[in-house]
Design an enzyme around this catalytic site. Structure first.
Site, PDB file in Angstrom:
ATOM      1  N   HIS A 189       0.831  -1.196   0.000  1.00 31.40           N
ATOM      2  CA  HIS A 189       0.000   0.000   0.000  1.00 31.40           C
ATOM      3  C   HIS A 189       0.873   1.257   0.000  1.00 31.40           C
ATOM      4  CE1 HIS A 189      -2.888   2.781   2.316  1.00 31.40           C
ATOM      5  NE2 HIS A 189      -3.153   2.844   1.024  1.00 31.40           N
ATOM      6  N   ASP A 206      -4.793   3.765  -4.828  1.00 33.77           N
ATOM      7  CA  ASP A 206      -4.889   4.207  -3.432  1.00 33.77           C
ATOM      8  C   ASP A 206      -6.095   5.109  -3.207  1.00 33.77           C
ATOM      9  OD1 ASP A 206      -4.113   4.441  -0.769  1.00 33.77           O
ATOM     10  OD2 ASP A 206      -2.762   6.114  -1.163  1.00 33.77           O
ATOM     11  N   TYR A 248      10.114  13.693 -12.157  1.00 33.67           N
ATOM     12  CA  TYR A 248      11.385  12.966 -12.098  1.00 33.67           C
ATOM     13  C   TYR A 248      11.762  12.680 -10.648  1.00 33.67           C
ATOM     14  CZ  TYR A 248      12.434  13.988 -17.059  1.00 33.67           C
ATOM     15  OH  TYR A 248      12.432  14.073 -18.430  1.00 33.67           O
TER      16      TYR A 248
END
Length: 151
Positions: A22, A64, A122
């Site tokens: 998770h 999520d 990034y």
């Protein structure tokens, strides 16, 4: 071969997806993304585009739905926003495709997305992604980060 598993999900990728817990993240990258420079494992899925990989992953991977440690909600799908010089010059129809794919698996649909600039994207890949999936996607700004939810 396994029944019910999209064949585009290689054994290497299935292993990574299964090992993720998770809030772990994974980056699916277009053909221009510098995936090998982040020091993360790279899974190459050359010959495939991001939409088909996204669709296959979401068949086995929940997004999520929980707040972070500060009780703030963050979208589980992160897109690399257009650079200022590209705003108004480039369209990103692939993002609409992503939103339709996500809507098949998550009731939030387009609400499951947020955009961050290239450098933050990034950094987030470097700091949080467990690996980078490199594709042959030709669309610009086709990179996406997914944060895993609870099964």
């Amino acid at each position: 071969m396994l029944k019910g598993i999209p064949p585009i999900l290689s054994p290497q990728l299935l292993k990574v997806l299964c090992e993720m817990g998770h809030t772990d993240e994974i980056t699916i990258a277009d053909g221009n993304f510098p995936g090998h420079s982040f020091g993360k494992p790279v899974i190459r899925l050359d010959g495939h585009g991001v939409p088909e990989i996204l669709d296959a992953i979401l068949q086995v991977f929940p997004l999520d739905t929980y707040p972070d440690r500060n009780e703030e909600m963050h979208a589980p799908c992160v897109l690399m926003s257009l650079e200022p010089g590209d705003v108004g010059k480039l369209d990103t129809p692939i993002w609409d495709e992503y939103k339709k794919i996500v809507a098949k698996y998550d009731e939030r649909g387009a609400g499951a997305f947020e955009e961050i600039n290239k450098w933050k994207f990034y950094d987030q890949t470097r700091e949080k992604s467990c690996c980078v999936i490199m594709t042959s996607e030709k669309a610009l700004y086709a990179n996406i980060i997914l944060r895993k939810g609870v099964v």
